[in-house]
Design a protein around this motif. Sequence first.
Motif, PDB file in Angstrom:
ATOM      1  N   MET A  36       0.817  -1.206   0.000  1.00  0.00           N
ATOM      2  CA  MET A  36       0.000   0.000   0.000  1.00  0.00           C
ATOM      3  C   MET A  36       0.854   1.261   0.000  1.00  0.00           C
ATOM      4  O   MET A  36       0.399   2.312  -0.460  1.00  0.00           O
ATOM      5  N   GLU A  37       2.074   1.175   0.529  1.00  0.00           N
ATOM      6  CA  GLU A  37       2.941   2.342   0.583  1.00  0.00           C
ATOM      7  C   GLU A  37       4.357   1.916   0.203  1.00  0.00           C
ATOM      8  O   GLU A  37       4.756   0.770   0.423  1.00  0.00           O
ATOM      9  N   PRO A  38       5.125   2.806  -0.399  1.00  0.00           N
ATOM     10  CA  PRO A  38       6.489   2.450  -0.799  1.00  0.00           C
ATOM     11  C   PRO A  38       7.412   2.335   0.405  1.00  0.00           C
ATOM     12  O   PRO A  38       7.126   2.858   1.489  1.00  0.00           O
ATOM     13  N   ALA A  39       8.528   1.645   0.195  1.00  0.00           N
ATOM     14  CA  ALA A  39       9.551   1.561   1.240  1.00  0.00           C
ATOM     15  C   ALA A  39      10.086   2.951   1.550  1.00  0.00           C
ATOM     16  O   ALA A  39      10.203   3.806   0.668  1.00  0.00           O
ATOM     17  N   THR A  40      10.433   3.190   2.794  1.00  0.00           N
ATOM     18  CA  THR A  40      10.880   4.522   3.215  1.00  0.00           C
ATOM     19  C   THR A  40      12.392   4.695   3.114  1.00  0.00           C
ATOM     20  O   THR A  40      12.893   5.808   3.264  1.00  0.00           O
ATOM     21  N   SER A  41      13.112   3.585   2.855  1.00  0.00           N
ATOM     22  CA  SER A  41      14.565   3.706   2.706  1.00  0.00           C
ATOM     23  C   SER A  41      15.076   2.605   1.784  1.00  0.00           C
ATOM     24  O   SER A  41      14.342   1.682   1.439  1.00  0.00           O
ATOM     25  N   ALA A  42      16.347   2.716   1.398  1.00  0.00           N
ATOM     26  CA  ALA A  42      16.954   1.777   0.452  1.00  0.00           C
ATOM     27  C   ALA A  42      18.028   0.947   1.160  1.00  0.00           C
ATOM     28  O   ALA A  42      18.496   1.310   2.248  1.00  0.00           O
ATOM     29  N   PRO A  43      18.437  -0.170   0.567  1.00  0.00           N
ATOM     30  CA  PRO A  43      19.522  -0.961   1.160  1.00  0.00           C
ATOM     31  C   PRO A  43      20.806  -0.135   1.262  1.00  0.00           C
ATOM     32  O   PRO A  43      21.052   0.768   0.448  1.00  0.00           O
ATOM     33  N   GLN A  44      21.606  -0.485   2.236  1.00  0.00           N
ATOM     34  CA  GLN A  44      22.877   0.230   2.426  1.00  0.00           C
ATOM     35  C   GLN A  44      24.014  -0.789   2.546  1.00  0.00           C
ATOM     36  O   GLN A  44      23.875  -1.825   3.211  1.00  0.00           O
ATOM     37  N   LEU A  45      25.122  -0.487   1.890  1.00  0.00           N
ATOM     38  CA  LEU A  45      26.285  -1.359   1.912  1.00  0.00           C
ATOM     39  C   LEU A  45      27.467  -0.625   2.524  1.00  0.00           C
ATOM     40  O   LEU A  45      27.769   0.516   2.156  1.00  0.00           O
ATOM     41  N   LYS A  46      28.146  -1.271   3.462  1.00  0.00           N
ATOM     42  CA  LYS A  46      29.377  -0.739   4.046  1.00  0.00           C
ATOM     43  C   LYS A  46      30.472  -1.791   3.953  1.00  0.00           C
ATOM     44  O   LYS A  46      30.207  -2.993   4.106  1.00  0.00           O
ATOM     45  N   ILE A  47      31.677  -1.339   3.689  1.00  0.00           N
ATOM     46  CA  ILE A  47      32.854  -2.194   3.741  1.00  0.00           C
ATOM     47  C   ILE A  47      33.858  -1.533   4.666  1.00  0.00           C
ATOM     48  O   ILE A  47      34.244  -0.369   4.456  1.00  0.00           O
ATOM     49  N   ASN A  48      34.199  -2.276   5.720  1.00  0.00           N
ATOM     50  CA  ASN A  48      35.126  -1.749   6.739  1.00  0.00           C
ATOM     51  C   ASN A  48      34.646  -0.411   7.286  1.00  0.00           C
ATOM     52  O   ASN A  48      35.431   0.529   7.488  1.00  0.00           O
ATOM     53  N   GLY A  49      33.332  -0.312   7.476  1.00  0.00           N
ATOM     54  CA  GLY A  49      32.744   0.872   8.094  1.00  0.00           C
ATOM     55  C   GLY A  49      32.449   2.015   7.169  1.00  0.00           C
ATOM     56  O   GLY A  49      31.839   3.015   7.594  1.00  0.00           O
ATOM     57  N   GLN A  50      32.828   1.904   5.897  1.00  0.00           N
ATOM     58  CA  GLN A  50      32.626   2.997   4.943  1.00  0.00           C
ATOM     59  C   GLN A  50      31.478   2.653   3.989  1.00  0.00           C
ATOM     60  O   GLN A  50      31.436   1.559   3.414  1.00  0.00           O
ATOM     61  N   ILE A  51      30.544   3.598   3.830  1.00  0.00           N
ATOM     62  CA  ILE A  51      29.419   3.385   2.917  1.00  0.00           C
ATOM     63  C   ILE A  51      29.933   3.282   1.487  1.00  0.00           C
ATOM     64  O   ILE A  51      30.785   4.062   1.057  1.00  0.00           O
ATOM     65  N   GLN A  52      29.431   2.303   0.773  1.00  0.00           N
ATOM     66  CA  GLN A  52      29.870   2.032  -0.590  1.00  0.00           C
ATOM     67  C   GLN A  52      28.693   2.115  -1.563  1.00  0.00           C
ATOM     68  O   GLN A  52      27.582   1.685  -1.248  1.00  0.00           O
ATOM     69  N   LEU A  53      28.962   2.671  -2.729  1.00  0.00           N
ATOM     70  CA  LEU A  53      27.998   2.590  -3.817  1.00  0.00           C
ATOM     71  C   LEU A  53      28.087   1.194  -4.429  1.00  0.00           C
ATOM     72  O   LEU A  53      29.155   0.569  -4.411  1.00  0.00           O
ATOM     73  N   PHE A  54      26.979   0.717  -4.955  1.00  0.00           N
ATOM     74  CA  PHE A  54      27.005  -0.610  -5.563  1.00  0.00           C
ATOM     75  C   PHE A  54      26.063  -0.631  -6.759  1.00  0.00           C
ATOM     76  O   PHE A  54      25.101   0.133  -6.840  1.00  0.00           O
ATOM     77  N   SER A  55      26.362  -1.498  -7.684  1.00  0.00           N
ATOM     78  CA  SER A  55      25.457  -1.722  -8.817  1.00  0.00           C
ATOM     79  C   SER A  55      24.637  -2.964  -8.519  1.00  0.00           C
ATOM     80  O   SER A  55      24.998  -3.792  -7.667  1.00  0.00           O
TER      81      SER A  55
END
Length: 372
Positions: A87-106
């Motif tokens: 009924m409603e969209p997700a409010t956030s997206a998945p998040q990836l971190k490597i060694n504590g640093q946020i990473q962009l991913f395809s």
Amino acid sequence: MARFLPQVPGLIYGIRGENLYVNLFATSTADLVVNNHAFRLKQETKYPWNGRIRLTVQSGSGQATFRLRIPGWVNDQVLPSDLYRFMEPATSAPQLKINGQIQLFSSERGYAVIRRMWQQGDVLEWSLPMQVRRVTAHEKVAQNKNRMALQYGPIVFAAEGADYPDGRVHHLYVPDTQKLAFRYDANLLSGLGTLVGQAQAVYKDASNHIKSRKVNFKAIPYFAWSHRGRAEMAVWIPRSSEPATAVFSPPLPAQSLIKTSGGGNAELLRDGKTNKPFVWTASGGKLWVQYDFPTTQEVSQVEVFWDTPPKSWSVSALYNGRWHRIWNPSEVWGVRKGWNRVILETARTQQIRLEVEPEGTQLPALSEWKVY
């Protein structure tokens, strides 16, 4: 089970060339050879109760591509069809971190793709957004009109009577504006996630008027129902009072035309009493009793009260002019004196028939036949 358990490691992880597929999220340790490099990976998570997954390279190093599964519900897809929708969209997206640093991913074909030179001690954190979601069915699913199901992460929830003082849930409705929250209950069936909040319960007052009052709401994972005794259960929960008031409609037998192969007063089968039974008369063919519903109904449960039990009995539904026996998954048809309850595969029909086989020359006697 003996065949399934040895397959679990191959279900959690898959390897193809330089690719390591992380398909399932479960606390585990695995020794893997990816792209000719040996790795020991430790996975830590409390999924599905939260969406945080931590992968640690405990040993090994080398170039490899890790592919982490992105569940369909993360992308607002209940199923790969239009049968159900959130009924409603997700409010956030998945998040990836490597060694504590946020990473962009395809993402490729439902997986997050991470190509890199992995080293011992690397820590990959994969966070999936978890929130209470309301699910509705396609408008052509008339049975679920003005109803919703509840989902948290990958888990579908159900309201069960064991969590309510009167053991009932079919008279409840949860307005769209009512907020629900996830709560982990360590004492419930060795630990389960639950959804809690407020609901409205419809009832009849002293003047026979239908009203509603606020009650505490609780839902448990659908897979966990029927472990705390006999009670009502609902997955598709009304969103307004209208569907909930259906509990005050006459029971199906009372709305139906009743027929038999021959015998006494068939009305005894639906008078709500067990002191006087219906007894079949002997015939050269099958002995049966039948309900013709006013409209097509879904039937998934029957209860019978035997005064004189038969040798055997079964339930059939009419489809396209022919009677077909409804499957009983337990294959157990109660033939003890008194109440016997059978859960059936759900049948959608307008006519249902109970067929009996006598025990020798003794004709069966039946006091009540309920259908749900």
